[in-house]
Scaffold this active site. Sequence first.
Site, short mmCIF file in Angstrom:
data_model
loop_
_atom_site.label_atom_id
_atom_site.label_comp_id
_atom_site.label_asym_id
_atom_site.label_seq_id
_atom_site.Cartn_x
_atom_site.Cartn_y
_atom_site.Cartn_z
N GLY A 9 0.83 -1.21 0.00
CA GLY A 9 0.00 0.00 0.00
C GLY A 9 0.87 1.26 0.00
N THR A 66 4.30 2.11 6.31
CA THR A 66 2.88 1.82 6.24
C THR A 66 2.13 2.76 7.18
OG1 THR A 66 1.09 0.22 6.65
CG2 THR A 66 3.08 -0.05 8.00
N ASP A 84 -0.30 1.81 8.73
CA ASP A 84 -0.82 0.96 9.81
C ASP A 84 0.08 0.93 11.04
OD1 ASP A 84 -1.86 -1.61 7.43
OD2 ASP A 84 -2.61 0.40 7.85
N MET A 121 -8.45 3.29 8.96
CA MET A 121 -7.72 2.13 8.46
C MET A 121 -6.77 1.60 9.54
SD MET A 121 -6.72 2.92 4.52
CE MET A 121 -7.80 2.33 3.21
N GLY A 122 -6.02 0.58 9.14
CA GLY A 122 -5.06 -0.01 10.08
C GLY A 122 -4.94 -1.50 9.92
N HIS A 123 -5.77 -2.04 8.95
CA HIS A 123 -5.76 -3.49 8.70
C HIS A 123 -6.10 -4.21 10.01
CE1 HIS A 123 -3.84 -7.06 6.48
NE2 HIS A 123 -5.08 -6.87 6.09
N ARG A 176 -4.37 7.65 3.15
CA ARG A 176 -3.15 7.22 2.45
C ARG A 176 -2.63 8.28 1.49
NH1 ARG A 176 -4.04 1.43 1.16
NH2 ARG A 176 -3.30 1.90 -0.93
O1 F6P Z 1 -1.81 -1.39 4.60
C1 F6P Z 1 -2.35 -0.14 4.40
C2 F6P Z 1 -3.82 -0.25 4.12
O2 F6P Z 1 -4.31 1.03 3.86
C3 F6P Z 1 -4.61 -0.86 5.25
O3 F6P Z 1 -4.83 0.03 6.33
C4 F6P Z 1 -5.87 -1.24 4.51
O4 F6P Z 1 -6.62 -2.22 5.18
C5 F6P Z 1 -5.29 -1.77 3.18
O5 F6P Z 1 -4.06 -1.07 2.99
C6 F6P Z 1 -6.16 -1.54 1.98
O6 F6P Z 1 -5.57 -2.30 0.91
P1 F6P Z 1 -5.74 -1.85 -0.62
O7 F6P Z 1 -4.93 -0.62 -0.82
O8 F6P Z 1 -5.17 -3.03 -1.39
O9 F6P Z 1 -7.20 -1.63 -0.86
#
Ligand code: F6P
Length: 340
Positions: free
Chosen positions: A10, A131, A133, A175-177, A264
């Site tokens: 990401g 990241t 996260d 966010m934060g996974h 992001r």
């Molecule tokens: O790892 C960063 C992140 O923004 C997480 O917080 C989020 O769950 C994930 O990436 C989203 O993934 P993608 O960019 O593949 O949709």
Amino acid sequence: MKIGIVSAGGDCPGINAAIRGVGKTAIVEYGMEVIGISNGFDGLIDMSFEPLPENRLSGILTLGGTILGTSRMKPFKHQDGDTVEDKPQVIVENYHKLGLDALVCIGGNGTQQTANLLSKEGLNIIGLPKTIDNDVWGTDVTFGFDSAVHIATDAMDRLHTTANSHKRVMVIEVMGHNAGWIALHSGVAGGGDIILLPEINYNMKVVAQAVLNRAEKGKPYSIVVVGEGIKVPKKKGAAEYIGKQIFERTGMETRATILGYTQRGGTPTASDRILATRYGSHAAELIHNKQFGRMVCITGNKINSIALDEVGGKTKLIEKDNPLVKEARNMGVCFGDKCM
Ligand code: F6P
């Protein structure tokens, strides 16, 4: 020496500051040649890259995203429909075809795991943790995190005024996974009344009671911050679910806001620019000293490095006795497990 830089996983604010930190230190201090690999590890499969002379590194410190592009392709993980059977082997061959002496891998958990495996294939690898996260094990903080917390906190400041005006419960999903670092830090910075973290099991009865307690004290509105990774029946529906549950149990109007990818985007904060620069500079120093197979990290305020073997894809979750959780609880913030 000729070094390659790849950004994978990401994106986040600060990657370009890190690329600049590695590149300028490598060129100015150590006289190295630098190239940028395009679109994550895909660029090492299809050999797409660009030279990164000093003038290409100007004007990118403040730029969000990554000038190199990124992807989530994991070369050691076979994906259906894969055309290239042995991606790792192709990467090793292309690393040598490009005449690289080292490769800097900028990324989160998954990228550091790939970096470690490439190191075991005999490549000279340096990991650089990034990241929003903040869940990369082995370092106190990753760049991207501070910028995401700033964005989420600004959103919460705005939600306070509309919650107050309408006497509503505003649920904001960050966010934060699977980790709750953004929720915890932005929740405290943004004056969240209830903060739900993936690391702390919550009970909806407790959450509803906390909202009602506030109303009984003359505050018929609340800010509820939820990490996207909390346990809810439907994946990717945390804020909606919590909002609906609160309304059904209290009768109070609720609205949900999902901050999503705004966390992001955009320019990095000054702190993220500084951290990314320090990480980049140290990565170049490690290469100069031929200390490979390591990830740059920060512990206390000291920039250091740790063996990639120790980091390899591990996730750093909020610990049970996290001091910030305790301090927030002592001020009456409810984490959904038990409330005053
Ligand atoms: O790892 C960063 C992140 O923004 C997480 O917080 C989020 O769950 C994930 O990436 C989203 O993934 P993608 O960019 O593949 O949709």
